[in-house]
Design a protein around this motif. Structure first.
Motif, PDB file in Angstrom:
ATOM      1  N   HIS A   1       1.031  -1.210   0.119  1.00  0.00           N
ATOM      2  CA  HIS A   1      -0.095  -0.048  -0.069  1.00  0.00           C
ATOM      3  C   HIS A   1       0.904   1.273  -0.099  1.00  0.00           C
ATOM      4  O   HIS A   1       0.249   2.308   0.408  1.00  0.00           O
ATOM      5  N   HIS A   2       2.070   1.034  -0.264  1.00  0.00           N
ATOM      6  CA  HIS A   2       3.388   2.262  -0.522  1.00  0.00           C
ATOM      7  C   HIS A   2       3.186   2.863   0.670  1.00  0.00           C
ATOM      8  O   HIS A   2       3.628   3.970   0.709  1.00  0.00           O
ATOM      9  N   GLN A   3       3.467   2.193   1.915  1.00  0.00           N
ATOM     10  CA  GLN A   3       3.561   2.969   3.263  1.00  0.00           C
ATOM     11  C   GLN A   3       5.100   2.417   3.662  1.00  0.00           C
ATOM     12  O   GLN A   3       5.468   1.161   3.378  1.00  0.00           O
ATOM     13  N   LYS A   4       6.006   3.200   3.993  1.00  0.00           N
ATOM     14  CA  LYS A   4       7.313   3.060   4.294  1.00  0.00           C
ATOM     15  C   LYS A   4       7.422   2.455   5.534  1.00  0.00           C
ATOM     16  O   LYS A   4       6.901   2.943   6.722  1.00  0.00           O
ATOM     17  N   VAL A   5       8.296   1.592   5.829  1.00  0.00           N
ATOM     18  CA  VAL A   5       8.681   0.636   7.000  1.00  0.00           C
ATOM     19  C   VAL A   5      10.037   0.780   7.291  1.00  0.00           C
ATOM     20  O   VAL A   5      10.935   0.111   6.358  1.00  0.00           O
ATOM     21  N   PHE A   6      10.550   0.877   8.387  1.00  0.00           N
ATOM     22  CA  PHE A   6      11.877   1.015   8.774  1.00  0.00           C
ATOM     23  C   PHE A   6      12.293  -0.402   9.058  1.00  0.00           C
ATOM     24  O   PHE A   6      11.648  -1.290   9.509  1.00  0.00           O
ATOM     25  N   LYS A   7      13.221  -1.280   8.288  1.00  0.00           N
ATOM     26  CA  LYS A   7      13.815  -2.395   8.447  1.00  0.00           C
ATOM     27  C   LYS A   7      14.745  -2.682   9.766  1.00  0.00           C
ATOM     28  O   LYS A   7      16.022  -2.242   9.650  1.00  0.00           O
ATOM     29  N   CYS A   8      14.120  -3.193  10.648  1.00  0.00           N
ATOM     30  CA  CYS A   8      14.656  -3.328  12.057  1.00  0.00           C
ATOM     31  C   CYS A   8      14.070  -4.103  12.754  1.00  0.00           C
ATOM     32  O   CYS A   8      13.003  -4.882  12.349  1.00  0.00           O
ATOM     33  N   CYS A   9      14.662  -4.920  13.889  1.00  0.00           N
ATOM     34  CA  CYS A   9      14.214  -5.811  14.444  1.00  0.00           C
ATOM     35  C   CYS A   9      12.582  -5.337  15.363  1.00  0.00           C
ATOM     36  O   CYS A   9      11.948  -6.547  15.405  1.00  0.00           O
ATOM     37  N   ALA A  10      12.425  -4.198  15.492  1.00  0.00           N
ATOM     38  CA  ALA A  10      11.086  -3.770  15.811  1.00  0.00           C
ATOM     39  C   ALA A  10       9.864  -3.986  14.883  1.00  0.00           C
ATOM     40  O   ALA A  10       8.889  -4.279  15.382  1.00  0.00           O
TER      41      ALA A  10
ATOM     42  N   VAL B   1      17.510  -8.862  21.185  1.00  0.00           N
ATOM     43  CA  VAL B   1      18.163  -7.793  20.181  1.00  0.00           C
ATOM     44  C   VAL B   1      17.480  -6.364  20.252  1.00  0.00           C
ATOM     45  O   VAL B   1      16.708  -6.362  21.393  1.00  0.00           O
ATOM     46  N   GLU B   2      18.268  -5.619  20.033  1.00  0.00           N
ATOM     47  CA  GLU B   2      17.803  -4.176  20.249  1.00  0.00           C
ATOM     48  C   GLU B   2      16.763  -3.703  18.989  1.00  0.00           C
ATOM     49  O   GLU B   2      16.783  -4.387  18.063  1.00  0.00           O
ATOM     50  N   LYS B   3      16.257  -2.741  19.384  1.00  0.00           N
ATOM     51  CA  LYS B   3      15.007  -2.226  18.414  1.00  0.00           C
ATOM     52  C   LYS B   3      15.664  -1.853  17.072  1.00  0.00           C
ATOM     53  O   LYS B   3      14.814  -2.167  16.066  1.00  0.00           O
ATOM     54  N   ASP B   4      16.792  -1.433  16.930  1.00  0.00           N
ATOM     55  CA  ASP B   4      17.481  -1.057  15.699  1.00  0.00           C
ATOM     56  C   ASP B   4      18.391  -1.920  14.946  1.00  0.00           C
ATOM     57  O   ASP B   4      18.942  -1.694  13.778  1.00  0.00           O
ATOM     58  N   MET B   5      18.616  -3.107  15.563  1.00  0.00           N
ATOM     59  CA  MET B   5      19.224  -4.175  14.892  1.00  0.00           C
ATOM     60  C   MET B   5      18.457  -4.629  13.785  1.00  0.00           C
ATOM     61  O   MET B   5      17.135  -4.526  13.450  1.00  0.00           O
TER      62      MET B   5
ATOM     63  N   TRP C   1      15.294 -10.439   7.911  1.00  0.00           N
ATOM     64  CA  TRP C   1      14.202  -9.413   8.237  1.00  0.00           C
ATOM     65  C   TRP C   1      12.898 -10.007   7.501  1.00  0.00           C
ATOM     66  O   TRP C   1      13.139 -10.056   6.159  1.00  0.00           O
ATOM     67  N   GLU C   2      11.864 -10.058   7.979  1.00  0.00           N
ATOM     68  CA  GLU C   2      10.391 -10.135   7.334  1.00  0.00           C
ATOM     69  C   GLU C   2       9.524  -9.152   7.995  1.00  0.00           C
ATOM     70  O   GLU C   2       9.260  -8.898   9.045  1.00  0.00           O
ATOM     71  N   MET C   3       8.790  -8.568   7.108  1.00  0.00           N
ATOM     72  CA  MET C   3       7.928  -7.419   7.642  1.00  0.00           C
ATOM     73  C   MET C   3       6.689  -7.985   8.502  1.00  0.00           C
ATOM     74  O   MET C   3       5.939  -8.953   8.060  1.00  0.00           O
ATOM     75  N   LEU C   4       6.196  -7.444   9.523  1.00  0.00           N
ATOM     76  CA  LEU C   4       5.059  -7.895  10.212  1.00  0.00           C
ATOM     77  C   LEU C   4       3.812  -7.825   9.513  1.00  0.00           C
ATOM     78  O   LEU C   4       3.578  -6.915   8.606  1.00  0.00           O
ATOM     79  N   TYR C   5       2.830  -8.880   9.697  1.00  0.00           N
ATOM     80  CA  TYR C   5       1.609  -8.694   8.981  1.00  0.00           C
ATOM     81  C   TYR C   5       0.839  -7.212   9.165  1.00  0.00           C
ATOM     82  O   TYR C   5       0.236  -7.079   8.231  1.00  0.00           O
TER      83      TYR C   5
END
Length: 80
Positions: free
Chosen positions: A13-22, A44-48, A53-57
């Motif tokens: 849906h063209h929303q940008k998401v940071f690639k990190c453990c969070a 892990v820390e939030k910014d690792m 990496w796979e995006m949350l549902y």
């Protein structure tokens, strides 16, 4: 302060998401609020971020739309 080294991914849906453990679907939050990677079994820390990496549902669904904002106490629609 934002970490400028984080990469971004875009959902359908063209929303940008940071690639990190969070924002990774492979994380598990313990009852003590520790973030554990289920692949590596480490805290892990939030910014690792790793190559697995796979995006949350929930983040995949961000921007799907269809929501309506109404003014509290009235039926007046403020944002559609």
């Amino acid at each position: 302060m934002k970490n400028k080294n984080l990469q971004q991914a875009e959902n359908l849906h063209h929303q940008k998401v940071f690639k990190c453990c969070a924002s990774c679907r492979n994380k598990y939050i313990t009852e003590n609020n520790y973030r554990i990677c289920t692949l590596m079994n480490i805290i892990v820390e939030k910014d690792m971020c790793c190559n697995e990496w796979e995006m949350l549902y929930e983040l995949q669904q961000a921007g799907i739309g269809g929501g309506v904002v109404r003014k509290k106490g009235t039926d007046e629609i403020v944002i559609r």
